[in-house]
Design an enzyme around this catalytic site. Structure first.
Site, PDB file in Angstrom:
ATOM      1  N   GLY A 133     -38.139   7.987  48.858  1.00  0.00           N
ATOM      2  CA  GLY A 133     -37.823   6.627  49.277  1.00  0.00           C
ATOM      3  C   GLY A 133     -36.624   6.042  48.558  1.00  0.00           C
ATOM      4  O   GLY A 133     -36.232   4.909  48.812  1.00  0.00           O
ATOM      5  N   CYS A 134     -36.042   6.793  47.637  1.00  0.00           N
ATOM      6  CA  CYS A 134     -34.841   6.347  46.940  1.00  0.00           C
ATOM      7  C   CYS A 134     -33.636   7.024  47.579  1.00  0.00           C
ATOM      8  O   CYS A 134     -33.667   8.221  47.843  1.00  0.00           O
ATOM      9  CB  CYS A 134     -34.902   6.722  45.455  1.00  0.00           C
ATOM     10  N   VAL A 135     -32.592   6.264  47.825  1.00  0.00           N
ATOM     11  CA  VAL A 135     -31.375   6.831  48.389  1.00  0.00           C
ATOM     12  C   VAL A 135     -30.709   7.728  47.349  1.00  0.00           C
ATOM     13  O   VAL A 135     -30.299   8.835  47.633  1.00  0.00           O
ATOM     14  CB  VAL A 135     -30.414   5.712  48.854  1.00  0.00           C
ATOM     15  N   SER A 136     -30.617   7.224  46.103  1.00  0.00           N
ATOM     16  CA  SER A 136     -30.114   8.051  45.006  1.00  0.00           C
ATOM     17  C   SER A 136     -31.219   9.020  44.618  1.00  0.00           C
ATOM     18  O   SER A 136     -32.382   8.798  44.934  1.00  0.00           O
ATOM     19  CB  SER A 136     -29.793   7.187  43.788  1.00  0.00           C
TER      20      SER A 136
END
Length: 141
Positions: A48-51
């Site tokens: 769920g984290c882009v990074s």
């Protein structure tokens, strides 16, 4: 033990400009302990984290174990956000972690309105993972 959440809150209150606050968040990330390459696995990746964000969880003993988190990111500002989450949650008992209101802390810091929606969603995903690990620790204890 690294920087406490109270120190971060105090420092944020002292810094007026958002540019200074962003720099401070990046410095918090730079101060994180070295994260072992061996822990940069799919299992430790926060979904769920882009990074890219990795989080490891260590449990103490007992019915309400102390939980220690270690984390890292490949993005400077996100690494700083990881540092804030570790200051907020790491080294507390599972029960205390489950009672901690991360949203309120982020509001106090003003981060809720100064992060992009993608970063805010990533931060929520990290909090969700931490809470899930704390709940799991209580279930197995």
């Amino acid at each position: 033990m690294g920087t406490t959440i109270q120190t971060i809150l105090d420092d944020f209150a002292f810094l007026d400009e958002w540019e200074e606050r962003y720099r401070y968040v990046i410095e918090l990330g730079e101060a994180l302990p070295e994260f072992p390459d061996s822990d940069r696995t799919a299992a430790n990746k926060v979904q769920g984290c882009v990074s890219q964000v990795w989080l490891t969880t260590s449990y103490g003993a007992g019915p309400d174990p102390i939980i220690t988190f270690q984390g890292d990111s490949d993005a400077h500002i996100v690494r700083g956000l990881v540092a804030i989450m570790l200051a907020l949650f790491s080294g507390k008992t599972a029960g205390d972690i489950l009672k901690t209101d991360a949203e309120a802390t982020l509001k106090t810091l003003g981060l809720d309105e100064h992060l992009s929606s993608q970063r805010a969603n990533g931060l929520r995903a990290m909090v969700k993972r931490i809470l899930r690990d704390a709940e799991a620790a209580r279930q197995t204890a």
